[in-house]
Motif scaffolding. Structure first.
Motif, short mmCIF file in Angstrom:
data_model
loop_
_atom_site.label_atom_id
_atom_site.label_comp_id
_atom_site.label_asym_id
_atom_site.label_seq_id
_atom_site.Cartn_x
_atom_site.Cartn_y
_atom_site.Cartn_z
N HIS A 249 48.72 39.00 63.35
CA HIS A 249 49.49 40.24 63.40
C HIS A 249 49.87 40.72 62.00
O HIS A 249 49.87 41.94 61.73
CB HIS A 249 50.75 40.04 64.25
N PHE A 250 50.21 39.80 61.12
CA PHE A 250 50.65 40.17 59.77
C PHE A 250 49.54 40.01 58.74
O PHE A 250 49.80 39.70 57.57
CB PHE A 250 51.88 39.36 59.37
N GLU A 251 48.30 40.23 59.15
CA GLU A 251 47.17 40.14 58.23
C GLU A 251 47.40 41.04 57.02
O GLU A 251 47.86 42.17 57.14
CB GLU A 251 45.89 40.56 58.95
N GLU A 252 47.02 40.50 55.84
CA GLU A 252 47.24 41.25 54.61
C GLU A 252 46.16 40.87 53.59
O GLU A 252 45.79 39.71 53.47
CB GLU A 252 48.63 40.91 54.05
N MET A 253 45.64 41.86 52.88
CA MET A 253 44.69 41.61 51.80
C MET A 253 45.22 42.31 50.55
O MET A 253 45.33 43.53 50.50
CB MET A 253 43.30 42.14 52.16
N ILE A 254 45.59 41.52 49.55
CA ILE A 254 46.11 42.04 48.29
C ILE A 254 44.97 42.04 47.28
O ILE A 254 44.35 41.00 47.02
CB ILE A 254 47.27 41.18 47.76
N ARG A 255 44.69 43.19 46.69
CA ARG A 255 43.58 43.33 45.75
C ARG A 255 44.11 43.79 44.40
O ARG A 255 45.10 44.52 44.32
CB ARG A 255 42.56 44.33 46.27
N GLY A 256 43.42 43.39 43.33
CA GLY A 256 43.79 43.82 41.99
C GLY A 256 43.32 42.82 40.97
O GLY A 256 42.52 41.93 41.27
N SER A 257 43.82 42.94 39.75
CA SER A 257 43.51 41.95 38.73
C SER A 257 44.34 40.69 38.96
O SER A 257 45.31 40.71 39.75
CB SER A 257 43.81 42.52 37.34
N PHE B 34 40.25 32.60 33.07
CA PHE B 34 39.31 33.71 33.32
C PHE B 34 39.77 35.04 32.73
O PHE B 34 38.98 35.98 32.68
CB PHE B 34 39.08 33.87 34.82
N GLY B 35 41.05 35.14 32.35
CA GLY B 35 41.56 36.38 31.79
C GLY B 35 42.37 37.19 32.78
O GLY B 35 42.09 37.19 33.98
N ALA B 36 43.38 37.91 32.25
CA ALA B 36 44.33 38.63 33.10
C ALA B 36 43.68 39.79 33.85
O ALA B 36 44.14 40.17 34.93
CB ALA B 36 45.49 39.15 32.26
N ASP B 37 42.60 40.37 33.31
CA ASP B 37 41.99 41.55 33.92
C ASP B 37 40.95 41.23 34.98
O ASP B 37 40.36 42.14 35.57
CB ASP B 37 41.35 42.42 32.83
N ARG B 38 40.68 39.96 35.23
CA ARG B 38 39.63 39.57 36.16
C ARG B 38 39.98 40.08 37.57
O ARG B 38 41.08 39.82 38.07
CB ARG B 38 39.48 38.06 36.16
N PRO C 91 33.22 38.26 40.18
CA PRO C 91 32.37 37.78 39.09
C PRO C 91 32.78 38.42 37.76
O PRO C 91 33.47 39.44 37.75
CB PRO C 91 30.97 38.23 39.51
N PRO C 92 32.35 37.85 36.65
CA PRO C 92 32.67 38.44 35.34
C PRO C 92 32.03 39.81 35.21
O PRO C 92 31.01 40.10 35.84
CB PRO C 92 32.08 37.44 34.34
N ALA C 93 32.63 40.66 34.40
CA ALA C 93 32.08 42.00 34.18
C ALA C 93 30.71 41.91 33.53
O ALA C 93 30.39 40.94 32.82
CB ALA C 93 33.04 42.80 33.30
N ALA C 94 29.91 42.94 33.75
CA ALA C 94 28.55 42.96 33.21
C ALA C 94 28.55 42.85 31.69
O ALA C 94 27.64 42.28 31.09
CB ALA C 94 27.83 44.23 33.66
#
Length: 276
Positions: free
Chosen positions: A190-198, A175-179, A221-224
């Motif tokens: 207790h240790f809930e975590e959400m990691i966001r990014g490419s 899908f590509g590194a920038d997805r 989803p893929p970029a427009a």
């Protein structure tokens, strides 16, 4: 079908607790896991294991119990039954036998992660656990091909912590590194975590910090401006000028790293459009 907590034992409805008390028996994946929940709420009831290895064999006897008027509660170890958990065969058999079924809604890790991810919530597609080994790459490639044919949705999987990094790296290749992506870990706990990014960001993070606990993986989803669909069509049209549909599909599948059957179906469609 009774939804149970995905981590925090407080995330269960009163209606669900009443159903677990009143049922003639509770069907569960692992009696040890469900026993902890029942003990926490002071519930005593019969537990019968129902999992992938015994569901087919046990379904006829369970259907007979239901025909006799018994009420059975179906739970999974965590979350909403049947969503990537056992029980589908039993529910289908009950429907075919015209037995009344109802679902008591509650916790679900995929939807919880979606609301926390920051990724587009509509549409989304839940895909369970990714296949293992080489089948994993083929599965992702088929999804990428579907995107090139117009699919634009947030994709959601469950994954084990020891396979997460390999799965992320395979996704990066397809899908590509920038997805954009996100990983939810230990949701509601207790240790809930959400990691966001490419995808590249997530790989770097989990190479530094080994993932632990229950994992939900989301891919945006893929970029427009994604031109994958147009590029596939143009490459196929160029190949069709000098090759048969079969040969053009085989050639292009190797170039774009997509499943041959998917590319062949698209080549066949383009060839028909060209003739008509």
């Amino acid at each position: 079908m009774v939804a149970t907590p995905v981590g925090n034992l407080a995330d269960i409805s009163q209606r669900a607790l009443d159903a677990l008390k009143m049922a003639d028996a509770i069907l569960c994946e692992d009696t040890r896991v469900t026993t902890k929940l029942l003990r926490h709420y002071g519930i005593s009831n019969q537990l019968f294991p129902l999992h992938d290895h015994n569901e087919q064999d046990r379904t006829p006897a369970l259907i007979e119990r239901l025909r006799q008027g018994q009420c059975l509660a179906l739970v999974s170890d965590a979350g909403t039954p049947i969503v990537s958990d056992p029980g589908y065969r039993l529910v289908r058999a009950a429907q075919e036998a015209d037995i009344a079924i109802t679902s008591l809604p509650g916790a679900n890790a995929a939807v919880t992660a979606l609301t926390l991810s920051g990724l587009p919530p509509i549409p989304f597609m839940f895909l369970g656990f990714p296949p293992r080994g080489e089948a994993r790459r083929h599965s992702f490639a088929a999804l990428r091909a579907a995107e090139q044919a117009g699919l634009a949705a947030t994709l959601i999987w469950y994954e084990s912590p020891h396979r997460l990094l390999e799965t992320l790296k395979t996704q990066q290749q397809v899908f590509g590194a920038d997805r954009p992506a996100a990983v939810g870990r230990e949701l509601t706990k207790h240790f809930e975590e959400m990691i966001r990014g490419s995808l590249a960001d997530l790989i770097a993070h989990f190479e530094e910090t080994a993932p632990r606990g229950e994992i939900t993986l989301l891919l945006g989803p893929p970029a427009a401006e994604d031109t994958g669909a147009q590029e596939l069509d143009q490459t196929l049209l160029d190949a069709l000028k000098t090759h048969s549909v079969k040969d053009a599909a085989a050639l292009v599948a190797g170039i774009v790293n997509l499943p041959k059957r998917t590319v062949y179906n698209r080549a066949l469609e383009l060839a028909k459009q060209k003739r008509g």
